[in-house]
Design a protein around this motif. Structure first.
Motif, PDB file in Angstrom:
ATOM      1  N   ALA A  65      -1.434 -13.319  -6.934  1.00 43.95           N
ATOM      2  CA  ALA A  65      -1.037 -12.355  -5.906  1.00 43.95           C
ATOM      3  C   ALA A  65      -2.230 -11.482  -5.516  1.00 43.95           C
ATOM      4  O   ALA A  65      -2.974 -11.019  -6.370  1.00 43.95           O
ATOM      5  CB  ALA A  65       0.105 -11.482  -6.409  1.00 43.95           C
ATOM      6  N   ARG A  66      -2.398 -11.284  -4.237  1.00 46.11           N
ATOM      7  CA  ARG A  66      -3.476 -10.436  -3.742  1.00 46.11           C
ATOM      8  C   ARG A  66      -3.052  -8.976  -3.798  1.00 46.11           C
ATOM      9  O   ARG A  66      -1.877  -8.645  -3.640  1.00 46.11           O
ATOM     10  CB  ARG A  66      -3.836 -10.826  -2.313  1.00 46.11           C
ATOM     11  CG  ARG A  66      -4.450 -12.210  -2.221  1.00 46.11           C
ATOM     12  CD  ARG A  66      -4.659 -12.610  -0.804  1.00 46.11           C
ATOM     13  NE  ARG A  66      -3.350 -12.879  -0.207  1.00 46.11           N
ATOM     14  CZ  ARG A  66      -3.173 -13.369   1.003  1.00 46.11           C
ATOM     15  NH1 ARG A  66      -4.203 -13.616   1.768  1.00 46.11           N
ATOM     16  NH2 ARG A  66      -1.958 -13.597   1.463  1.00 46.11           N
ATOM     17  N   GLU A  67      -4.025  -8.111  -3.994  1.00 44.39           N
ATOM     18  CA  GLU A  67      -3.784  -6.672  -4.018  1.00 44.39           C
ATOM     19  C   GLU A  67      -4.975  -5.997  -3.346  1.00 44.39           C
ATOM     20  O   GLU A  67      -6.120  -6.295  -3.658  1.00 44.39           O
ATOM     21  CB  GLU A  67      -3.643  -6.199  -5.463  1.00 44.39           C
ATOM     22  CG  GLU A  67      -3.360  -4.736  -5.608  1.00 44.39           C
ATOM     23  CD  GLU A  67      -3.099  -4.336  -7.054  1.00 44.39           C
ATOM     24  OE1 GLU A  67      -2.324  -3.393  -7.243  1.00 44.39           O
ATOM     25  OE2 GLU A  67      -3.671  -4.946  -7.971  1.00 44.39           O
ATOM     26  N   TRP A  69      -6.181  -2.300  -0.661  1.00 47.24           N
ATOM     27  CA  TRP A  69      -5.872  -0.984  -0.113  1.00 47.24           C
ATOM     28  C   TRP A  69      -6.423  -0.916   1.303  1.00 47.24           C
ATOM     29  O   TRP A  69      -7.604  -1.170   1.532  1.00 47.24           O
ATOM     30  CB  TRP A  69      -6.497   0.106  -0.972  1.00 47.24           C
ATOM     31  CG  TRP A  69      -5.832   0.249  -2.302  1.00 47.24           C
ATOM     32  CD1 TRP A  69      -4.914   1.203  -2.643  1.00 47.24           C
ATOM     33  CD2 TRP A  69      -6.008  -0.559  -3.468  1.00 47.24           C
ATOM     34  NE1 TRP A  69      -4.512   1.023  -3.949  1.00 47.24           N
ATOM     35  CE2 TRP A  69      -5.172  -0.054  -4.481  1.00 47.24           C
ATOM     36  CE3 TRP A  69      -6.777  -1.674  -3.767  1.00 47.24           C
ATOM     37  CZ2 TRP A  69      -5.083  -0.607  -5.747  1.00 47.24           C
ATOM     38  CZ3 TRP A  69      -6.701  -2.233  -5.025  1.00 47.24           C
ATOM     39  CH2 TRP A  69      -5.862  -1.704  -6.000  1.00 47.24           C
ATOM     40  N   ASN A  84     -10.883  -3.594  -2.081  1.00 42.15           N
ATOM     41  CA  ASN A  84     -10.338  -4.261  -3.257  1.00 42.15           C
ATOM     42  C   ASN A  84     -10.000  -3.295  -4.383  1.00 42.15           C
ATOM     43  O   ASN A  84      -9.470  -3.706  -5.402  1.00 42.15           O
ATOM     44  CB  ASN A  84     -11.298  -5.330  -3.777  1.00 42.15           C
ATOM     45  CG  ASN A  84     -11.410  -6.489  -2.821  1.00 42.15           C
ATOM     46  OD1 ASN A  84     -10.442  -6.849  -2.165  1.00 42.15           O
ATOM     47  ND2 ASN A  84     -12.587  -7.074  -2.729  1.00 42.15           N
ATOM     48  N   SER A  85     -10.331  -2.017  -4.217  1.00 42.76           N
ATOM     49  CA  SER A  85     -10.017  -1.031  -5.257  1.00 42.76           C
ATOM     50  C   SER A  85      -9.608   0.289  -4.612  1.00 42.76           C
ATOM     51  O   SER A  85     -10.048   0.630  -3.511  1.00 42.76           O
ATOM     52  CB  SER A  85     -11.212  -0.804  -6.181  1.00 42.76           C
ATOM     53  OG  SER A  85     -12.210  -0.049  -5.526  1.00 42.76           O
ATOM     54  N   HIS A 104      -1.361   0.996  -0.084  1.00 38.33           N
ATOM     55  CA  HIS A 104      -1.542   0.015  -1.158  1.00 38.33           C
ATOM     56  C   HIS A 104      -0.679  -1.206  -0.830  1.00 38.33           C
ATOM     57  O   HIS A 104       0.526  -1.093  -0.638  1.00 38.33           O
ATOM     58  CB  HIS A 104      -1.124   0.632  -2.489  1.00 38.33           C
ATOM     59  CG  HIS A 104      -1.353  -0.261  -3.660  1.00 38.33           C
ATOM     60  ND1 HIS A 104      -0.719  -0.079  -4.854  1.00 38.33           N
ATOM     61  CD2 HIS A 104      -2.154  -1.349  -3.835  1.00 38.33           C
ATOM     62  CE1 HIS A 104      -1.105  -1.007  -5.706  1.00 38.33           C
ATOM     63  NE2 HIS A 104      -1.970  -1.783  -5.101  1.00 38.33           N
ATOM     64  N   VAL A 105      -1.300  -2.391  -0.790  1.00 38.45           N
ATOM     65  CA  VAL A 105      -0.601  -3.629  -0.446  1.00 38.45           C
ATOM     66  C   VAL A 105      -0.657  -4.576  -1.634  1.00 38.45           C
ATOM     67  O   VAL A 105      -1.729  -4.865  -2.153  1.00 38.45           O
ATOM     68  CB  VAL A 105      -1.245  -4.306   0.792  1.00 38.45           C
ATOM     69  CG1 VAL A 105      -0.504  -5.580   1.151  1.00 38.45           C
ATOM     70  CG2 VAL A 105      -1.299  -3.353   1.959  1.00 38.45           C
ATOM     71  N   ARG A 106       0.509  -5.052  -2.063  1.00 42.91           N
ATOM     72  CA  ARG A 106       0.614  -6.024  -3.149  1.00 42.91           C
ATOM     73  C   ARG A 106       1.424  -7.202  -2.658  1.00 42.91           C
ATOM     74  O   ARG A 106       2.551  -7.040  -2.224  1.00 42.91           O
ATOM     75  CB  ARG A 106       1.326  -5.383  -4.339  1.00 42.91           C
ATOM     76  CG  ARG A 106       0.601  -5.597  -5.636  1.00 42.91           C
ATOM     77  CD  ARG A 106       1.397  -5.045  -6.785  1.00 42.91           C
ATOM     78  NE  ARG A 106       0.713  -3.895  -7.319  1.00 42.91           N
ATOM     79  CZ  ARG A 106       1.285  -2.813  -7.807  1.00 42.91           C
ATOM     80  NH1 ARG A 106       2.578  -2.706  -7.842  1.00 42.91           N
ATOM     81  NH2 ARG A 106       0.565  -1.830  -8.263  1.00 42.91           N
ATOM     82  N   GLU A 107       0.844  -8.390  -2.742  1.00 40.42           N
ATOM     83  CA  GLU A 107       1.525  -9.597  -2.283  1.00 40.42           C
ATOM     84  C   GLU A 107       2.613 -10.004  -3.292  1.00 40.42           C
ATOM     85  O   GLU A 107       2.419  -9.937  -4.486  1.00 40.42           O
ATOM     86  CB  GLU A 107       0.505 -10.726  -2.149  1.00 40.42           C
ATOM     87  CG  GLU A 107       1.084 -12.016  -1.646  1.00 40.42           C
ATOM     88  CD  GLU A 107       0.026 -13.081  -1.486  1.00 40.42           C
ATOM     89  OE1 GLU A 107       0.151 -13.872  -0.527  1.00 40.42           O
ATOM     90  OE2 GLU A 107      -0.907 -13.136  -2.296  1.00 40.42           O
TER      91      GLU A 107
END
Length: 114
Positions: A65-67, A69, A84-85, A104-107
């Protein structure tokens, strides 16, 4: 951003499994076996070596899963930058001023739950 994958162990080495394979946690190519010995190499290296087949594991590629900001405009929704952070996004946000916010985006992957 492209989809990342990682190798997950699915069991001990079997000759029927076409690959990928892991040896000491790293991907390896199995070129041949004789009894409990295998001739293997790393994908990026043409030098092979002998290993015990008990130390080789069958693996499969699984998505990660991609994460990330995103810094966007607070009032206009305009996209400014992706990081990425949180630390990097926070630094950019501090410079940008009060008219931006960090999202904040979390796949969520299929079968991974919500």
């Amino acid at each position: 951003m492209t989809q990342k994958t990682k190798l997950e162990i699915i069991g001990p080495y079997t000759p029927e499994h076409e690959g990928p394979h892991l040896f000491n946690g790293e991907e390896c190519l199995v070129h041949g076996t004789l009894g409990t010995q295998a001739f293997i190499s790393r994908p990026e290296n043409d030098r092979g070596f002998i290993a015990n087949t008990f130390d080789i594991r069958n693996a499969r590629e699984v998505p990660v899963a991609r994460e990330f900001w995103d810094v966007v405009g607070k009032y206009n929704g305009k996209f400014y930058a992706r990081f990425n952070s949180m630390a990097a996004a926070g630094g950019y946000w501090c410079i940008s001023g009060d008219d931006t916010e960090v999202i904040h985006v979390r796949e969520v992957l299929p079968g991974g739950g919500a």
